[in-house]
Structure formats: C-alpha cells, structure tokens
Design a protein around this motif. Structure first.
Motif: not given
Ligand SMILES: *[C@@H]1O[C@H](CO)[C@@H](O)[C@H](O)[C@H]1NC(C)=O
Ligand SMILES: *[C@@H]1O[C@H](CO)[C@@H](O)[C@H](O)[C@H]1NC(C)=O
Length: 407
Positions: A149-150, A214-216, A225-228, A395-396
């Motif tokens: 995860a980030e 796309t990033h948000t 592993g990038i999303g809440v 933030v990646r």
C-alpha cells in the motif's frame, strides 16, 4: 467585486436601476470583446426549494432526490419563463439549469445583457467564471513504487478501517478532468450504468486528456494499494476539459451528480446518484457561487468534498468552494505529518476555522454500511466536525499514459 456580486444576487430585485444587476467585470469585458458567455441568476435562486426538501422525511433516498429535482425544475420553469421566451424569440444560444436556477447564454451582446436585466425576476448577470484545478506539485524526492500500500494509505490506517468497510455499497464521484477507465487500478469498480457525463462533448465513455482526474480517482477508489476505498464503485463527470473548468460545465456536473443521466444527457435516473462528490478545483475566498449546488447535494444526501486549495502557506488562503460553511474542505499533509507547504490554510473570509466545519446531513436514508462507518454520531443526523487534512503530497496514483502507469 466579489462583494458586489453577492450583494447583487441577494437584493437584485430591490435595485431600481437594472444596470446595477450587471457585474462590472462583465461590462468591461463587453467593451473589449463585444460578446461574452454569461450566467444569469434569478431572484430567490433555489433556496426555498432546497431547504424545504432538506427538512422533509422521505421513504427512500431516490424519492428524496426525485422530489428535489422535480421541485427545482418547476421553480426554474416559473422563474425563467419570460427570459427563456425572450431568448428563444431572439435566437440566442442558451442552456437552462434547474439545480441553481440559472441560465447560461453564449455570445451575449451588451444589448442582450441590458434586455435581460430589465426583467424584474433577474437578480444578477456575470461573465462565465473559469475555475482552476489544483495543479499537481512535483515531488521533492522520488519514491520507489512498491507493491505494498502507498504511504498515505498506511498513514491513515485505511487497511485497518477496511475490516469495517472498504467502501462496498458506496458510490463515489469526482468532478475532474475525467478518468482513464481502462486503467488496471480503477477498471473493476467503474459503474458503467449511468457512470459518466462530459458536458463539453457528451463523449460516450470516460476519458481523461489531462491526467488529474485519473490520479484523484485512483486515490479515492483505486485497487493496487493506491486507493482509500477500493470496495466502492465510482462514477465521474468531466467538469474540466483541461487544467481549467468552465462555470457552465461545473454547474452541469452539479446537476448530473444530483440526478445522473445517460452520457448524452437524456433519461435522468435519480436512483443512480452517488453518495459523495470529490472535487479538487476552486479559487477565490468567501465566494458563494457554487453554494446553490452544494446545498442541493446536501438536501439530496450527497456529501460535498473539496480540496481547500494549493494557495498556502500564508494564513487566510482557503479557497472557495472548499471554504463554504457546509462543505468538507480538505488540506494536504506530507509523509512527516506536516501540513504541505503549498496547502491552503484558514481562517475563512468570515473567520471560521477552515479546513474544518460543522456539517449536518439528513442521513436517515443512507446505506447502512455508511451509517456504520460514522457510528460515532450521536443521533440520526450526521454531525461531523471535519478538521480534515490528509496525505496529499508525494502521492503515487494512477496516471493515464497507459493502463498500468503510475505517477
Ligand atoms: C471489500 O469488502 C468486501 C466484504 O465486505 C469484500 O467482499 C470485497 O472483496 C472487498 N473489496 C476489495 C476491493 O477489497
Ligand atoms: C443531534 O446531535 C446534535 C449534536 O451532535 C444536536 O445538536 C442535536 O440536537 C441532536 N438531535 C437530536 C434529535 O437529538
């Protein structure tokens, strides 16, 4: 200038001189350009309808939103009728909005503007705003992408929270530059059914020529592993075609979020409304131009989330609409839990702490799991003291170069 707009919107009807309903910046624009794209507001706006619905009980959320939309449409029908007839008779190009009770006119001349403000029901007319996205800030150091995860996900202990909910049953939306919906991190939880609207070109499927959206969306709902909230499903509205967003597109997206349509703008179905709307655009301070939309969202049971802005670090730099009273304005922190050097901070123009505001939503008809997540609430209403700042630097997340690109 700002004060002038607000005062004019509130008491426009009381002015004896119709000229005073014309925003001064519009007047000078018309002198240099001869024509302008303008937004017309009507006396009373949408306030009565929206506050009436917010205080009513409904058997279901869909019924709540469907009634809200129908009542706003009738209100707009009545307020706008004379002006609409005038514009049609004069072959003007215009679009009407029910959510904010406004009319957008392209290529308006000074003569047309003067004719419009002579209608007593018109409160104010101004040139269409162009709003900026919070542009990405380059990382100070490059971090090695991992398969874990980030850092931001770990920092806020999202993985622990997923034991209670990973967002299943919640529909999230952003109003941004669009989303590359085939990206591996977001393709599995895109809701294709009533999931996309592009007010600029009514494109059939999600697309993102800029990368911001796309990033948000990756940070909100992505897997890998990038999303809440990777268990949520997402929908999106393209309020920004490039790094800036037109007022008419943002209001159009405000309508779409409240009661989504097919990508061509037809067949609205309010049962498809998302539960929250995440936005990282804004500008100015104490500017209430988007409040008719966010208040309608709140009455609909849609939580309005806005970046507080990247105009820091000086005091009093919180941006609108993030600085509005009932909007959750979110600040940015870094890996050391410090406020990012660029993140806007309060106080708001009227002295309130921002980011941070007391927010009350009618929550009775929200999905159970969402209510559970906010189970600390003392009663049926959601009373959330939202002093929220969260990882927003280095933030990646997903980027649209390919279906497997991150940045
Ligand atoms: C989210 O949680 C549910 C169980 O509540 C599970 O079935 C689902 O696979 C999870 N989704 C993700 C993307 O982790
Ligand atoms: C719900 O809680 C808020 C404060 O958290 C309070 O102001 C309000 O009166 C409460 N409502 C009821 C019906 O108890």
């Amino acid at each position: 200038m700002l004060k002038f707009i607000l005062v004019a919107a509130l008491v426009g009807a009381a002015f004896s001189n119709p000229e005073s309903k014309i925003d001064r910046a519009l007047l000078s624009s018309l002198e240099t350009k001869q024509v302008a794209n303008v937004m017309v507001s009507f006396v009373g706006g949408n306030v009565k309808v929206v506050s009436g619905i917010e205080n009513m009980k409904f058997a279901s959320r869909t019924q709540r939103i469907t009634t809200l939309k129908a009542d706003l449409e009738s209100q707009a029908e009545v307020s706008q009728e004379n002006v609409r007839n005038y514009l049609t008779a004069h072959k003007s190009h215009f679009k009407t909005f029910w959510i904010s009770n406004q009319i957008y006119i392209t290529g308006a001349t000074r003569q047309l503007v003067e004719a419009i403000v002579s209608f007593p029901e018109v409160a104010e007319i101004h040139e269409e705003r162009i709003i900026e996205l919070d542009s990405p800030v380059a990382p100070k150091s490059s971090r090695t992408p991992g398969i874990l995860a980030e850092w931001g996900i770990e920092k806020i202990q999202a993985e622990e929270a997923w034991e209670i909910s990973n967002g299943t049953g919640i529909v999230v939306s952003n109003i941004d530059t669009g989303v590359r919906y085939t990206h591996e991190a977001v393709r599995d939880n895109y809701r294709a059914d009533y999931g996309w609207y592009d007010p600029y070109a009514e494109t059939a499927t999600p697309n993102d020529g800029n990368g911001h959206g796309t990033h948000t969306m990756g940070t909100i709902a992505g897997s890998m592993g990038i999303g809440v909230a990777p268990g949520s499903t997402w929908v999106a509205c393209k309020g920004c075609s490039t790094s800036s967003c037109t007022e008419s597109a943002l209001i159009g997206c405000g309508e779409w979020v409240t009661c989504p349509t097919l990508p061509d703008g037809t067949e609205p179905d309010c049962s498809k409304a998302p539960h929250l709307s995440s936005n990282s655009w804004g500008g100015g301070r104490g500017d209430l131009w988007y409040e008719p939309v966010t208040e309608a969202w709140i009455a609909a049971g849609i939580v309005p989330l806005f970046s507080i802005g990247n105009s820091g670090s000086g005091c009093g730099t919180s941006n609108s609409p993030g600085d509005q009273r009932r909007v959750i304005g979110v600040g940015s922190t870094n890996v050391d839990d410090e406020i990012s050097y660029y993140s806007s901070v309060g106080p708001a123009a009227d002295g309130r702490i921002k980011p941070g505001s007391l927010i009350t939503y009618p929550l009775a008809d929200f999905p159970k799991r969402f209510s559970y997540v906010i189970h600390l609430l003392p009663n049926e209403s959601m009373n959330l003291f939202s002093e929220i700042s969260a990882p927003g630097e280095d933030v990646r997340s997903s980027v649209p170069d390919s279906d497997t690109s991150y940045g």
